[in-house]
Design an enzyme around this catalytic site. Structure first.
Site, PDB file in Angstrom:
ATOM      1  N   ASP A  11       0.883  -1.167   0.000  1.00  0.00           N
ATOM      2  CA  ASP A  11       0.000   0.000   0.000  1.00  0.00           C
ATOM      3  C   ASP A  11       0.916   1.211   0.000  1.00  0.00           C
ATOM      4  O   ASP A  11       1.606   1.478   0.977  1.00  0.00           O
ATOM      5  CB  ASP A  11      -0.879  -0.038   1.252  1.00  0.00           C
ATOM      6  CG  ASP A  11      -1.747   1.210   1.396  1.00  0.00           C
ATOM      7  OD1 ASP A  11      -1.574   2.159   0.609  1.00  0.00           O
ATOM      8  OD2 ASP A  11      -2.586   1.225   2.323  1.00  0.00           O
ATOM      9  N   HIS A  18      -8.467   5.183   2.313  1.00  0.00           N
ATOM     10  CA  HIS A  18      -7.860   3.864   2.124  1.00  0.00           C
ATOM     11  C   HIS A  18      -8.696   2.990   1.192  1.00  0.00           C
ATOM     12  O   HIS A  18      -8.597   1.775   1.226  1.00  0.00           O
ATOM     13  CB  HIS A  18      -7.735   3.161   3.478  1.00  0.00           C
ATOM     14  CG  HIS A  18      -6.732   3.772   4.410  1.00  0.00           C
ATOM     15  ND1 HIS A  18      -5.384   3.516   4.324  1.00  0.00           N
ATOM     16  CD2 HIS A  18      -6.878   4.627   5.445  1.00  0.00           C
ATOM     17  CE1 HIS A  18      -4.743   4.172   5.287  1.00  0.00           C
ATOM     18  NE2 HIS A  18      -5.635   4.862   5.979  1.00  0.00           N
ATOM     19  N   ASP A  52      -6.539  -0.393  -1.630  1.00  0.00           N
ATOM     20  CA  ASP A  52      -5.412   0.536  -1.688  1.00  0.00           C
ATOM     21  C   ASP A  52      -4.071  -0.173  -1.853  1.00  0.00           C
ATOM     22  O   ASP A  52      -3.021   0.435  -1.664  1.00  0.00           O
ATOM     23  CB  ASP A  52      -5.408   1.447  -0.441  1.00  0.00           C
ATOM     24  CG  ASP A  52      -5.387   0.649   0.857  1.00  0.00           C
ATOM     25  OD1 ASP A  52      -5.200  -0.578   0.815  1.00  0.00           O
ATOM     26  OD2 ASP A  52      -5.557   1.265   1.925  1.00  0.00           O
ATOM     27  N   TYR A  90      -3.702   9.342   0.025  1.00  0.00           N
ATOM     28  CA  TYR A  90      -3.689   9.126   1.462  1.00  0.00           C
ATOM     29  C   TYR A  90      -2.661   8.064   1.870  1.00  0.00           C
ATOM     30  O   TYR A  90      -2.642   6.962   1.325  1.00  0.00           O
ATOM     31  CB  TYR A  90      -5.082   8.740   1.976  1.00  0.00           C
ATOM     32  CG  TYR A  90      -5.120   8.981   3.460  1.00  0.00           C
ATOM     33  CD1 TYR A  90      -5.113  10.271   3.964  1.00  0.00           C
ATOM     34  CD2 TYR A  90      -5.048   7.915   4.351  1.00  0.00           C
ATOM     35  CE1 TYR A  90      -5.053  10.518   5.321  1.00  0.00           C
ATOM     36  CE2 TYR A  90      -5.000   8.147   5.700  1.00  0.00           C
ATOM     37  CZ  TYR A  90      -4.998   9.452   6.183  1.00  0.00           C
ATOM     38  OH  TYR A  90      -4.925   9.682   7.528  1.00  0.00           O
ATOM     39  N   TYR A 228       1.117   0.291  14.794  1.00  0.00           N
ATOM     40  CA  TYR A 228       0.136   0.084  13.736  1.00  0.00           C
ATOM     41  C   TYR A 228       0.529   0.819  12.462  1.00  0.00           C
ATOM     42  O   TYR A 228       0.772   2.012  12.474  1.00  0.00           O
ATOM     43  CB  TYR A 228      -1.255   0.573  14.159  1.00  0.00           C
ATOM     44  CG  TYR A 228      -2.269   0.327  13.074  1.00  0.00           C
ATOM     45  CD1 TYR A 228      -2.651  -0.975  12.769  1.00  0.00           C
ATOM     46  CD2 TYR A 228      -2.800   1.363  12.332  1.00  0.00           C
ATOM     47  CE1 TYR A 228      -3.549  -1.231  11.763  1.00  0.00           C
ATOM     48  CE2 TYR A 228      -3.708   1.126  11.319  1.00  0.00           C
ATOM     49  CZ  TYR A 228      -4.078  -0.177  11.034  1.00  0.00           C
ATOM     50  OH  TYR A 228      -4.955  -0.425  10.035  1.00  0.00           O
ATOM     51  N   LYS A 231      -3.160  -2.878   7.907  1.00  0.00           N
ATOM     52  CA  LYS A 231      -3.210  -4.335   7.906  1.00  0.00           C
ATOM     53  C   LYS A 231      -2.313  -4.896   6.808  1.00  0.00           C
ATOM     54  O   LYS A 231      -1.921  -4.182   5.892  1.00  0.00           O
ATOM     55  CB  LYS A 231      -4.659  -4.784   7.719  1.00  0.00           C
ATOM     56  CG  LYS A 231      -5.411  -4.889   9.036  1.00  0.00           C
ATOM     57  CD  LYS A 231      -4.912  -6.045   9.887  1.00  0.00           C
ATOM     58  CE  LYS A 231      -5.509  -5.962  11.276  1.00  0.00           C
ATOM     59  NZ  LYS A 231      -4.767  -6.713  12.274  1.00  0.00           N
ATOM     60  N   GLN A 241      -5.263 -27.999 -10.692  1.00  0.00           N
ATOM     61  CA  GLN A 241      -5.500 -29.136 -11.623  1.00  0.00           C
ATOM     62  C   GLN A 241      -4.404 -30.219 -11.490  1.00  0.00           C
ATOM     63  O   GLN A 241      -3.310 -29.954 -11.001  1.00  0.00           O
ATOM     64  CB  GLN A 241      -5.592 -28.676 -13.084  1.00  0.00           C
ATOM     65  CG  GLN A 241      -6.644 -27.605 -13.338  1.00  0.00           C
ATOM     66  CD  GLN A 241      -8.098 -28.078 -13.192  1.00  0.00           C
ATOM     67  OE1 GLN A 241      -8.960 -27.300 -12.828  1.00  0.00           O
ATOM     68  NE2 GLN A 241      -8.366 -29.336 -13.465  1.00  0.00           N
ATOM     69  N   TYR A 347      -5.301  -0.102  17.022  1.00  0.00           N
ATOM     70  CA  TYR A 347      -5.369   1.253  17.559  1.00  0.00           C
ATOM     71  C   TYR A 347      -5.911   1.109  18.971  1.00  0.00           C
ATOM     72  O   TYR A 347      -6.857   0.364  19.168  1.00  0.00           O
ATOM     73  CB  TYR A 347      -6.454   2.065  16.857  1.00  0.00           C
ATOM     74  CG  TYR A 347      -6.155   2.707  15.556  1.00  0.00           C
ATOM     75  CD1 TYR A 347      -6.216   4.093  15.428  1.00  0.00           C
ATOM     76  CD2 TYR A 347      -5.894   1.948  14.425  1.00  0.00           C
ATOM     77  CE1 TYR A 347      -6.020   4.701  14.207  1.00  0.00           C
ATOM     78  CE2 TYR A 347      -5.691   2.553  13.206  1.00  0.00           C
ATOM     79  CZ  TYR A 347      -5.756   3.934  13.103  1.00  0.00           C
ATOM     80  OH  TYR A 347      -5.570   4.530  11.904  1.00  0.00           O
TER      81      TYR A 347
HETATM   82  C1  F6R Z   1      -7.590  -0.305   7.777  1.00  0.00           C
HETATM   83  C2  F6R Z   1      -7.294   1.060   7.358  1.00  0.00           C
HETATM   84  C3  F6R Z   1      -8.251   2.146   7.651  1.00  0.00           C
HETATM   85  C4  F6R Z   1      -7.643   3.201   8.568  1.00  0.00           C
HETATM   86  C5  F6R Z   1      -8.655   4.314   8.902  1.00  0.00           C
HETATM   87  C6  F6R Z   1      -8.059   5.438   9.746  1.00  0.00           C
HETATM   88  O1  F6R Z   1      -6.552  -1.170   7.466  1.00  0.00           O
HETATM   89  O2  F6R Z   1      -6.266   1.305   6.773  1.00  0.00           O
HETATM   90  O3  F6R Z   1      -9.453   1.632   8.179  1.00  0.00           O
HETATM   91  O4  F6R Z   1      -7.182   2.612   9.736  1.00  0.00           O
HETATM   92  O5  F6R Z   1      -9.157   4.891   7.718  1.00  0.00           O
HETATM   93  O6  F6R Z   1      -6.937   5.919   9.098  1.00  0.00           O
HETATM   94  P1  F6R Z   1      -6.065   7.112   9.677  1.00  0.00           P
HETATM   95  O7  F6R Z   1      -5.677   6.749  11.093  1.00  0.00           O
HETATM   96  O8  F6R Z   1      -4.900   7.197   8.751  1.00  0.00           O
HETATM   97  O9  F6R Z   1      -6.941   8.344   9.632  1.00  0.00           O
HETATM   98 MG    MG Z   2      -4.021   2.215   3.235  1.00  0.00          MG
HETATM   99 MG    MG Z   3      -4.843  -2.112   2.098  1.00  0.00          MG
END
Ligand code: F6R
Ligand code: MG
Ligand code: MG
Length: 365
Positions: A11, A18, A52, A90, A228, A231, A241, A347
């Site tokens: 990503d 995202h 993403d 982002y 964090y 993911k 096959q 988080y």
């Molecule tokens: C899950 C993911 C999103 C972000 C969420 C908050 O893997 O990437 O759910 O965790 O959009 O993102 P931030 O903390 O960057 O605002």
């Molecule tokens: Mg992302």
């Molecule tokens: Mg992703």
């Protein structure tokens, strides 16, 4: 002919938030891959995205963990990150955890699944790519494909599959591995596979031929970075096959939605929804988690395809089921089991809240 199939993903910036990938990122990656193909480093490639995550599917003759191939992937992610920064996408460069490339991309943020194989007379290859979930998400489908006769009738009636398959399982927290033989060790194996947050199937082998059947990316971003960083959004390559499950047996585990960890802020349980590539743009509550599936025939290393395998009304019910599960789980709001247990959340505000209220916390008498 010996061919290496490398799927390397990262990503490097989302559009919007995202939820998806910008076309300019894909175009930049294609340009970089095309150049490597023209120069003879790659036999062939296919560039796609799942949500993403940018996916580089490459074939070559340089084996696994090859420095030149991994550097090509890393440099492609860097070029994509430059585009992401210009467009202020982002989380530009979010999965590139290292400052500079050193040897191979393992442990540097991107996810990697590779296999070096002797290409058969016909070599159907199935590649799964997921977004908004973690490495252990393949445990359940790989178990069904390679160990469950209710999914894969070939285990019962195909003589070349009857000997079963061996599963290499990684403890992604303790960096340990073990191999289990199916079917005779399935009860022991399921003790581990049933805990996908910690144990993930890295690879599967045919016991009949001692041939690689499947390989997945097991990198856990949070363990690498110590914090964090999104993911893992894992990938998985499956041969099909003959000695291996038929294409339909490989896809069958996805006929029902099942629950994985990930989704919003990497801190929830949610249904994995099998979708066509054009539908892999998780938006509701940053999800629900998606899986796409591309099928190729290898022809002397050339990627003939892809076929978008989940672009099939036969998976409509799984998608509907995923939406129903999503509704049920969402009604739990911030409560478990929708929200992950405290120690597994990516988080948390727990330390700050605990600190602030610590003076008010008294012993139970
Ligand atoms: C899950 C993911 C999103 C972000 C969420 C908050 O893997 O990437 O759910 O965790 O959009 O993102 P931030 O903390 O960057 O605002
Ligand atoms: Mg992302
Ligand atoms: Mg992703």
């Amino acid at each position: 002919m010996k061919v290496t199939l490398s799927v390397i993903k990262a990503d490097i910036g989302g559009y919007v938030g995202h939820s998806s990938s910008h076309p300019d990122i894909l175009a930049t990656a294609k340009e970089s891959m095309e150049k490597a193909k023209t120069q003879g480093l790659l036999i062939d490639y296919h560039v796609t995205a799942c949500g993403d995550d940018l996916q580089l599917i490459m074939t070559h003759q340089h084996g696994e963990l090859n420095e030149r191939i991994h550097k090509l992937a890393w440099d492609t992610f860097i070029k994509g990150t430059d585009v992401a920064k210009k467009l202020k996408l982002y989380g530009a460069g979010q999965d590139l955890l290292a400052d500079a490339f050193s040897g191979n991309v393992k442990g540097m943020g991107p996810g990697v699944a590779e296999m070096a194989i002797e290409e058969r007379t016909s070599e159907p290859i199935i590649i799964f790519m997921a977004d908004k979930t973690a490495a252990g998400a393949w445990n359940l489908p790989l178990y069904k494909m390679f160990a469950d006769p209710f999914n894969t009738i070939g285990l019962v009636i195909a003589p070349n599959m009857h000997a079963g398959f061996a599963f290499e399982v990684h403890d992604v927290k303790e960096s340990k591995k073990i191999t289990f033989n199916a079917p005779e060790e399935i009860y022991d194996m399921l003790v581990f596979l049933g805990a996908p947050g910690r144990f993930a199937v890295k690879s599967v082998y045919s016991r009949e031929a001692n041939e690689i059947a499947a390989v997945s990316s097991t990198e856990r971003l949070s363990y690498m970075a110590g914090r964090y960083v999104g993911k893992d959004d894992p990938v998985c390559i499956v041969r099909s096959q003959g000695l291996f499950p038929a294409v339909g047996e490989v896809l069958e585990p996805f006929a029902h939605s099942y629950i994985v960890e990930g989704w919003m802020r990497g801190s929830h349980h949610g249904p994995l929804m099998p979708v066509a590539v054009r539908e892999a743009n998780p938006s509701r509550f940053d999800g629900p988690p998606r899986v796409i599936c591309l099928g190729f025939q290898l022809a002397n290393g050339k990627l003939i395809g892809p076929r978008d395998m989940f672009d099939d009304p036969a998976f409509d019910e799984a998608r509907r089921q995923a939406n129903q599960i999503a509704d049920i789980l969402r009604q739990h709001g911030p409560f478990e089991p929708h929200r992950l247990p405290l120690e597994e959340m990516e988080y948390t505000t727990m330390p700050q809240v605990m600190k602030r209220i610590s003076g008010r916390m008294t012993e139970l008498k």
